[in-house]
Structures are given as C-alpha cells and as structure tokens.
Design a protein around this motif. Sequence first.
Motif, PDB file in Angstrom:
ATOM      1  N   PHE A   1       0.829  -1.205   0.000  1.00 19.60           N
ATOM      2  CA  PHE A   1       0.000   0.000   0.000  1.00 19.60           C
ATOM      3  C   PHE A   1       0.867   1.260   0.000  1.00 19.60           C
ATOM      4  CE2 PHE A   1      -2.030   3.412   2.453  1.00 19.60           C
ATOM      5  CZ  PHE A   1      -3.102   3.693   1.616  1.00 19.60           C
ATOM      6  N   TYR A   2       1.928   1.243   0.799  1.00 16.26           N
ATOM      7  CA  TYR A   2       2.793   2.422   0.852  1.00 16.26           C
ATOM      8  C   TYR A   2       3.514   2.634  -0.478  1.00 16.26           C
ATOM      9  CZ  TYR A   2       5.797   5.998   2.838  1.00 16.26           C
ATOM     10  OH  TYR A   2       6.429   7.185   3.104  1.00 16.26           O
ATOM     11  N   ALA A   3       3.813   1.558  -1.180  1.00 15.21           N
ATOM     12  CA  ALA A   3       4.392   1.683  -2.517  1.00 15.21           C
ATOM     13  C   ALA A   3       3.427   2.427  -3.449  1.00 15.21           C
ATOM     14  CB  ALA A   3       4.717   0.297  -3.081  1.00 15.21           C
ATOM     15  N   ILE A   4       2.140   2.142  -3.310  1.00 17.86           N
ATOM     16  CA  ILE A   4       1.134   2.851  -4.108  1.00 17.86           C
ATOM     17  C   ILE A   4       1.111   4.333  -3.746  1.00 17.86           C
ATOM     18  CG2 ILE A   4      -1.345   3.077  -4.548  1.00 17.86           C
ATOM     19  CD1 ILE A   4      -1.580   0.053  -4.175  1.00 17.86           C
ATOM     20  N   VAL A   5       1.163   4.625  -2.444  1.00 24.04           N
ATOM     21  CA  VAL A   5       1.162   6.022  -1.987  1.00 24.04           C
ATOM     22  C   VAL A   5       2.348   6.774  -2.576  1.00 24.04           C
ATOM     23  CG1 VAL A   5       1.411   7.519   0.038  1.00 24.04           C
ATOM     24  CG2 VAL A   5      -0.090   5.517   0.141  1.00 24.04           C
ATOM     25  N   LEU A   6       3.523   6.158  -2.543  1.00 23.76           N
ATOM     26  CA  LEU A   6       4.713   6.802  -3.096  1.00 23.76           C
ATOM     27  C   LEU A   6       4.575   7.012  -4.604  1.00 23.76           C
ATOM     28  CD1 LEU A   6       7.553   4.935  -1.156  1.00 23.76           C
ATOM     29  CD2 LEU A   6       6.844   7.311  -0.870  1.00 23.76           C
TER      30      LEU A   6
ATOM     31  N   ALA B   1      -0.381  -3.536  -6.148  1.00 22.92           N
ATOM     32  CA  ALA B   1       0.647  -2.501  -5.979  1.00 22.92           C
ATOM     33  C   ALA B   1       1.540  -2.339  -7.212  1.00 22.92           C
ATOM     34  CB  ALA B   1       1.480  -2.780  -4.729  1.00 22.92           C
ATOM     35  N   PRO B   2       2.179  -3.409  -7.726  1.00 27.62           N
ATOM     36  CA  PRO B   2       3.024  -3.211  -8.907  1.00 27.62           C
ATOM     37  C   PRO B   2       2.234  -2.800 -10.150  1.00 27.62           C
ATOM     38  CG  PRO B   2       2.853  -5.552  -8.354  1.00 27.62           C
ATOM     39  CD  PRO B   2       2.271  -4.795  -7.220  1.00 27.62           C
ATOM     40  N   ALA B   3       0.995  -3.297 -10.279  1.00 32.57           N
ATOM     41  CA  ALA B   3       0.180  -2.903 -11.423  1.00 32.57           C
ATOM     42  C   ALA B   3      -0.169  -1.422 -11.357  1.00 32.57           C
ATOM     43  CB  ALA B   3      -1.097  -3.744 -11.472  1.00 32.57           C
ATOM     44  N   PHE B   4      -0.444  -0.931 -10.164  1.00 30.43           N
ATOM     45  CA  PHE B   4      -0.759   0.482  -9.995  1.00 30.43           C
ATOM     46  C   PHE B   4       0.461   1.346 -10.299  1.00 30.43           C
ATOM     47  CE2 PHE B   4      -2.315   4.311  -7.988  1.00 30.43           C
ATOM     48  CZ  PHE B   4      -3.689   4.222  -8.133  1.00 30.43           C
TER      49      PHE B   4
ATOM     50  N   SER C   1      11.536   5.369  -5.348  1.00 29.61           N
ATOM     51  CA  SER C   1      11.391   4.809  -4.006  1.00 29.61           C
ATOM     52  C   SER C   1      10.307   3.735  -3.925  1.00 29.61           C
ATOM     53  CB  SER C   1      11.063   5.923  -2.997  1.00 29.61           C
ATOM     54  OG  SER C   1      12.066   6.905  -2.982  1.00 29.61           O
ATOM     55  N   ALA C   2       9.205   3.942  -4.649  1.00 27.93           N
ATOM     56  CA  ALA C   2       8.058   3.028  -4.551  1.00 27.93           C
ATOM     57  C   ALA C   2       8.413   1.567  -4.801  1.00 27.93           C
ATOM     58  CB  ALA C   2       6.956   3.483  -5.510  1.00 27.93           C
ATOM     59  N   PRO C   3       9.212   1.237  -5.835  1.00 29.07           N
ATOM     60  CA  PRO C   3       9.514  -0.190  -6.075  1.00 29.07           C
ATOM     61  C   PRO C   3      10.242  -0.874  -4.930  1.00 29.07           C
ATOM     62  CG  PRO C   3      10.008   1.120  -8.028  1.00 29.07           C
ATOM     63  CD  PRO C   3       9.745   2.084  -6.917  1.00 29.07           C
ATOM     64  N   TRP C   4      11.006  -0.114  -4.148  1.00 29.06           N
ATOM     65  CA  TRP C   4      11.738  -0.736  -3.043  1.00 29.06           C
ATOM     66  C   TRP C   4      10.794  -1.313  -1.999  1.00 29.06           C
ATOM     67  CZ3 TRP C   4      16.453  -2.085  -3.833  1.00 29.06           C
ATOM     68  CH2 TRP C   4      17.305  -1.327  -4.655  1.00 29.06           C
ATOM     69  N   PHE C   5       9.596  -0.752  -1.889  1.00 30.26           N
ATOM     70  CA  PHE C   5       8.649  -1.274  -0.912  1.00 30.26           C
ATOM     71  C   PHE C   5       7.986  -2.558  -1.399  1.00 30.26           C
ATOM     72  CE2 PHE C   5       9.389   2.850   0.822  1.00 30.26           C
ATOM     73  CZ  PHE C   5       9.220   2.674   2.182  1.00 30.26           C
TER      74      PHE C   5
ATOM     75  N   ASP D   1      -0.741 -11.387  -0.887  1.00 31.97           N
ATOM     76  CA  ASP D   1       0.039 -11.476  -2.118  1.00 31.97           C
ATOM     77  C   ASP D   1      -0.628 -10.725  -3.267  1.00 31.97           C
ATOM     78  OD1 ASP D   1       1.927 -12.939  -0.825  1.00 31.97           O
ATOM     79  OD2 ASP D   1       1.414 -14.866  -1.733  1.00 31.97           O
ATOM     80  N   ILE D   2      -1.934 -10.826  -3.371  1.00 33.57           N
ATOM     81  CA  ILE D   2      -2.609 -10.146  -4.483  1.00 33.57           C
ATOM     82  C   ILE D   2      -2.555  -8.633  -4.309  1.00 33.57           C
ATOM     83  CG2 ILE D   2      -4.957 -10.143  -3.517  1.00 33.57           C
ATOM     84  CD1 ILE D   2      -3.892 -10.666  -7.198  1.00 33.57           C
ATOM     85  N   VAL D   3      -2.498  -8.168  -3.062  1.00 34.59           N
ATOM     86  CA  VAL D   3      -2.357  -6.727  -2.822  1.00 34.59           C
ATOM     87  C   VAL D   3      -0.924  -6.273  -3.077  1.00 34.59           C
ATOM     88  CG1 VAL D   3      -2.486  -4.884  -1.101  1.00 34.59           C
ATOM     89  CG2 VAL D   3      -4.259  -6.647  -1.171  1.00 34.59           C
ATOM     90  N   ALA D   4       0.028  -6.941  -2.413  1.00 33.93           N
ATOM     91  CA  ALA D   4       1.424  -6.495  -2.458  1.00 33.93           C
ATOM     92  C   ALA D   4       2.101  -6.772  -3.794  1.00 33.93           C
ATOM     93  CB  ALA D   4       2.214  -7.154  -1.327  1.00 33.93           C
TER      94      ALA D   4
END
Length: 240
Positions: free
Chosen positions: A25-30, A82-85, A38-42, A75-78
């Motif tokens: 979720f935080y990756a999406i926020v970033l 997240a990566p699709a977003f 930064s987002a991919p690192w999460f 897993d479906i969220v993270a």
Amino acid sequence: MRQTPPPIAYLLPNFFTAASIFSGFYAIVLALEGAFDSAPWFIFLALIFDGLDGRVARLTNTASHFGVEFDSLADIVAFGVAPAFILYLYAGESYGRIGIVVSALFIIFGAVRLARFNVTTSRIEPSVFIGLPIPTAAIMISIAILVMERYHALSSYKVFILPLALILAILMVSNIRYPSFKKMNVKTFHFTRFLIGFITVAMGIFVYPIEGMAILAAGYLLYGPLRASFYMLRRLFHRG
C-alpha cells in the motif's frame, strides 16, 4: 508430546503478512506522489515480509488455514495491485486504454496464478512452481522501473515495460515450470560451491544492487522458457 503454542503466538506470522500488505500500500502512496525511485523498493520489502511469515509460522508451529488465506490475499495486494498500480502511473497512463488493460491483466492473471497455486499445490512436484510466481513478476516490474529511474537515458523507452508486464502476466498462468527455492533440498548441494557462488553473487549485488538484482531476476525469468524449449526440442529430436 508437541506443545500447543499460546494463542498470542499466532499473531506473529500474521503480523508479517499485514506488514507485507502495508508495504504494498505504501508503494502505491509513493507512486501517487511520483516517487518512482522509491516506490519499487517497498515491493522488495513486501517480499521480505512475505518470506518471513511462512517461516515464522513453521518455526513457532502456528501455521493455520487462516494464515494461508490471509497470506494469499496479501500477495494479491502487495504483488498484484501494488506493482500494477505503479506500472500504470509510471508508463500505462500515457497510453490510455492499452495501459489500463495491461495493468488490469497483470492483476487478474496474478489472481488466477494464486488461485491455481492454492488448489493444486498438494498435487504438483515439490521442487517446482507451475507458472511464474506472482512475487517474481512483481519484482521484475519493480526492477525495470528502478533501472529506468537510475539511467535516465532509458526513460524514453518506458513504453517497453507494458509488453514486459503482459509477458509476465502470461507466464504467471502458463504451465512453464520454475524452481522453488523454498522446497529445494539444500543437502543435495555441494556446500563449498554453493557458498562460493552465494558470496560472489552477494558481493556483486552489494556493488551494483539494481543491476545485480536485474540480472538475477532476468535469469530466473528466462530459466522457465529456456528449460521448456530445451525439453521440447529434445523430444522432437528423439521422435525424429
């Protein structure tokens, strides 16, 4: 006689699962803030938490059906949403409906991959995954974005991340086999060779973290199709 763990012990592995969701979720926020460096690192952080929850559950004897279902939803969220977003905001948004479709297919096929794994895991070979694991697909998207952010000259080619995502989505629902390092019998490895190889790879990633991880991920990604092609060609030659 095996002791029953206290009820509070069941919270520990589920805490790591929740941390995986939060990381996604935080990756999406970033990504919404435009912090694509930064987002991919999460997504990587979510992968670490995802690896810890199962191991902690086995070590503490707190594995449960709830934990398995919770982990699958995480897993479906993270590794799906997240990566699709991030993919859509980074590259897909500029290509309208094509970007929407590719990003959506990554999530949909990832969900299919997880559902198939959940219902067939007891019937497949213990040392392989059938289809590309969704965490690996998510890491590939993350690495591709990190490489383009590191080398700005490549940013004009970000459109190529869309076909990469489509290929990853198809590989997730394919019957191509990939090794499962969680299930591999470490005792069959030659310890000295394994140690030397591990140290060499670790030092390479330390010096060039993004490039090193990109090479490792690409090698794992290509292993499945190359292995399948090799066995197919061998069968054809034997028939001939």
